[in-house]
Design an enzyme around this catalytic site. Structure first.
Site, PDB file in Angstrom:
ATOM      1  N   LYS A 167      -3.353  -3.356   8.153  1.00 49.61           N
ATOM      2  CA  LYS A 167      -3.268  -4.819   8.244  1.00 49.61           C
ATOM      3  C   LYS A 167      -2.332  -5.308   7.138  1.00 49.61           C
ATOM      4  O   LYS A 167      -1.991  -4.580   6.222  1.00 49.61           O
ATOM      5  CB  LYS A 167      -4.648  -5.435   8.060  1.00 49.61           C
ATOM      6  CG  LYS A 167      -5.416  -5.581   9.348  1.00 49.61           C
ATOM      7  CD  LYS A 167      -5.015  -6.838  10.140  1.00 49.61           C
ATOM      8  CE  LYS A 167      -5.762  -6.854  11.461  1.00 49.61           C
ATOM      9  NZ  LYS A 167      -5.121  -7.442  12.587  1.00 49.61           N
ATOM     10  N   ASP A 214      -6.622  -0.669  -1.542  1.00 47.63           N
ATOM     11  CA  ASP A 214      -5.550   0.339  -1.595  1.00 47.63           C
ATOM     12  C   ASP A 214      -4.172  -0.295  -1.803  1.00 47.63           C
ATOM     13  O   ASP A 214      -3.152   0.348  -1.570  1.00 47.63           O
ATOM     14  CB  ASP A 214      -5.566   1.210  -0.329  1.00 47.63           C
ATOM     15  CG  ASP A 214      -5.476   0.383   0.944  1.00 47.63           C
ATOM     16  OD1 ASP A 214      -5.308  -0.848   0.868  1.00 47.63           O
ATOM     17  OD2 ASP A 214      -5.575   0.978   2.032  1.00 47.63           O
ATOM     18  N   ASP A 244       0.881  -1.170   0.000  1.00 47.14           N
ATOM     19  CA  ASP A 244       0.000   0.000   0.000  1.00 47.14           C
ATOM     20  C   ASP A 244       0.918   1.219   0.000  1.00 47.14           C
ATOM     21  O   ASP A 244       1.604   1.485   0.975  1.00 47.14           O
ATOM     22  CB  ASP A 244      -0.862  -0.047   1.268  1.00 47.14           C
ATOM     23  CG  ASP A 244      -1.757   1.180   1.430  1.00 47.14           C
ATOM     24  OD1 ASP A 244      -1.551   2.179   0.693  1.00 47.14           O
ATOM     25  OD2 ASP A 244      -2.645   1.145   2.299  1.00 47.14           O
ATOM     26  N   TYR A 266       0.630  -0.098  14.815  1.00 41.76           N
ATOM     27  CA  TYR A 266      -0.321  -0.387  13.745  1.00 41.76           C
ATOM     28  C   TYR A 266      -0.171   0.608  12.590  1.00 41.76           C
ATOM     29  O   TYR A 266      -0.281   1.806  12.785  1.00 41.76           O
ATOM     30  CB  TYR A 266      -1.762  -0.326  14.268  1.00 41.76           C
ATOM     31  CG  TYR A 266      -2.742  -0.662  13.179  1.00 41.76           C
ATOM     32  CD1 TYR A 266      -2.896  -1.979  12.760  1.00 41.76           C
ATOM     33  CD2 TYR A 266      -3.469   0.334  12.538  1.00 41.76           C
ATOM     34  CE1 TYR A 266      -3.762  -2.299  11.740  1.00 41.76           C
ATOM     35  CE2 TYR A 266      -4.341   0.020  11.512  1.00 41.76           C
ATOM     36  CZ  TYR A 266      -4.477  -1.291  11.113  1.00 41.76           C
ATOM     37  OH  TYR A 266      -5.329  -1.597  10.094  1.00 41.76           O
TER      38      TYR A 266
HETATM   39  C1  F6R Z   1      -7.544  -0.841   7.564  1.00 46.41           C
HETATM   40  C2  F6R Z   1      -7.353   0.508   7.021  1.00 46.41           C
HETATM   41  C3  F6R Z   1      -8.348   1.557   7.343  1.00 46.41           C
HETATM   42  C4  F6R Z   1      -7.751   2.577   8.307  1.00 46.41           C
HETATM   43  C5  F6R Z   1      -8.785   3.637   8.718  1.00 46.41           C
HETATM   44  C6  F6R Z   1      -8.196   4.726   9.618  1.00 46.41           C
HETATM   45  O1  F6R Z   1      -6.467  -1.652   7.253  1.00 46.41           O
HETATM   46  O2  F6R Z   1      -6.394   0.786   6.335  1.00 46.41           O
HETATM   47  O3  F6R Z   1      -9.550   1.023   7.853  1.00 46.41           O
HETATM   48  O4  F6R Z   1      -7.241   1.951   9.451  1.00 46.41           O
HETATM   49  O5  F6R Z   1      -9.303   4.276   7.564  1.00 46.41           O
HETATM   50  O6  F6R Z   1      -7.113   5.270   8.954  1.00 46.41           O
HETATM   51  P1  F6R Z   1      -6.293   6.545   9.491  1.00 46.41           P
HETATM   52  O7  F6R Z   1      -5.859   6.218  10.880  1.00 46.41           O
HETATM   53  O8  F6R Z   1      -5.177   6.629   8.502  1.00 46.41           O
HETATM   54  O9  F6R Z   1      -7.227   7.705   9.423  1.00 46.41           O
HETATM   55 MG    MG Z   2      -4.030   2.002   3.268  1.00 45.70          MG
HETATM   56 MG    MG Z   3      -4.911  -2.500   1.987  1.00 46.73          MG
END
Ligand code: F6R
Ligand code: MG
Ligand code: MG
Length: 390
Positions: free
Chosen positions: A255, A71, A30, A252
């Protein structure tokens, strides 16, 4: 006469190529979403294509295909350099770096998100991208499926891979094809303890299930045939990416949206047996903030665009034949079929049902798994307010 000679010549060329080793590498990262974490901008795909096309011209790789799943930018390559080749991994790294530059120019979200280190040191493992690779002796005809999942983790493959290679209620061939009747061997990784074990199905089926039912800890890494199978015993017939992003990043960052390669037919699960497990949208970890259980929805590429609550998690299956020269003949967008409409419908019903739990388990992941998310940051400020009971 002329036609006969051409036919003869052709079959000789094919015969020469059968038995040659080819490596298939699926590497993904990603490097920026559009918008948010929902999909890959076409300009990133274009840039990666440019880089790989150059490498194809200079002979580093035989063939390639660039696509997306949510993504994640997905590189599918064939070459003769074996697994873990610094040249091929370096090429993937360069493609991701260049795509990141484009993502930055366009102001895409999380540009370079999965490139966790600055310098490339011979292998993308541990640097952020996920990898599934296998070096195989081409059979007379080599049908394969590459799977590309978004908003979930490597353990999401445990159930479907088990069903393909070990469950006779999924794979009729285990019962009625003499080439498959002896079963398969599973290489299972304990990704917390960094250990692996090889187990044999059907003899050890219950033990295998005792491990892989814990999908966030034990993951199927590879499946091998047994002695006497037409495929050499040391060549994988399935391989899954098992990289753990939080271990690299220390927190984190998303994933570890996984990829897998599965070989099909002629003593291996038929194409339809490889796809059949996905007719059941089983629950996987991931989804919003990598912190929720939700159904895995099999989708055609055009729907590999998680939107609802950043999901639900998606699975794309691309079908290929590998030509005798190692060319990728495909892709065929395998879930682009009404036969999977019901699974999609069911996934949406489950989505509605489980979403109504909001922040409650089992929609939200159990506490142990939340350790690797952003929740500890929230709990930190409450730490000192706790006092002993009595
Ligand atoms: C899961 C993922 C999304 C983000 C969520 C919050 O793998 O990529 O669900 O975790 O959109 O993202 P931030 O913290 O970047 O606003
Ligand atoms: Mg992403
Ligand atoms: Mg992804």
């Amino acid at each position: 006469m002329v036609i006969n000679s051409i036919n003869w010549l052709f079959s000789e060329v094919v015969a020469m190529a059968v038995g040659e080793k080819i490596t298939i590498s699926v590497i993904k990262a990603d490097v920026g979403g559009w918008p948010g974490h929902s999909r890959v901008h076409p300009a990133l795909i274009e840039k990666a294509r440019e880089v790989l096309s150059e490498a194809q011209k200079n002979g580093t790789i035989i063939d390639f295909y660039v696509t997306y799943a949510g993504d994640d930018l997905q590189l599918i390559m064939t070459h003769k350099k074996g697994v873990d080749s610094p040249e091929v991994h370096g090429l993937a790294w360069e493609a991701f770096k260049k795509a990141t530059e484009v993502a930055k120019e366009l102001g895409l979200y999380g540009a370079g998100q999965d490139l966790l280190k600055d310098a490339f040191s011979g292998n993308v493992r541990g640097l952020g991208p996920s990898v599934a690779e296998m070096e195989i002796t081409l059979r007379k005809s080599e049908p394969i499926v590459t799977f590309h999942l978004d908003k979930t983790e490597p353990g999401a493959f445990n159930l479907p891979i088990f069903r393909m290679f070990a469950d006779p209620f999924n794979t009729a061939g285990l019962v009625i094809d003499p080439k498959m009747h002896m079963g398969f061997r599973f290489e299972i990784w304990d990704i917390l303890e960094h250990k692996k074990v090889i187990m044999s199905s059907p003899e050890e089926m219950y033990d295998i299930l005792a491990l892989i039912g814990a999908k966030s800890r034990y993951v199927i890494k590879r499946v091998y045939p047994k002695e006497g199978h037409p495929v050499p015993k040391d060549e994988p017939v399935a391989v899954v990416s098992t990289e753990k992003l939080y271990e690299v990043a220390g927190e984190y960052v998303g994933k570890d949206d996984p990829v897998a390669i599965v070989r099909a037919q002629s003593g291996l699960p038929a194409l339809g047996e490889v796809l059949e497990p996905f007719a059941f949208p089983h629950l996987v970890s991931g989804w919003m903030r990598g912190s929720h259980n939700g159904p895995l929805m099999p989708v055609p590429l055009k729907y590999a665009t998680p939107t609802r609550f950043d999901g639900p998690p998606r699975a794309v299956a691309l079908g290929w034949q590998i030509s005798p020269e190692g060319k990728l003949i495909g892709p065929v967008d395998l879930f682009d079929d009404p036969a999977f409409d019901w699974a999609r419908q069911k996934a949406l019903e489950i989505t509605d049902y489980i979403r109504r739990h909001g922040p409650f388990e089992p929609h939200r992941l159990p506490s142990e798994e939340m350790e690797y998310t952003t929740l500890p940051g929230v709990l930190e400020k409450l730490k000192d307010r706790f006092e002993p009971i009595e």
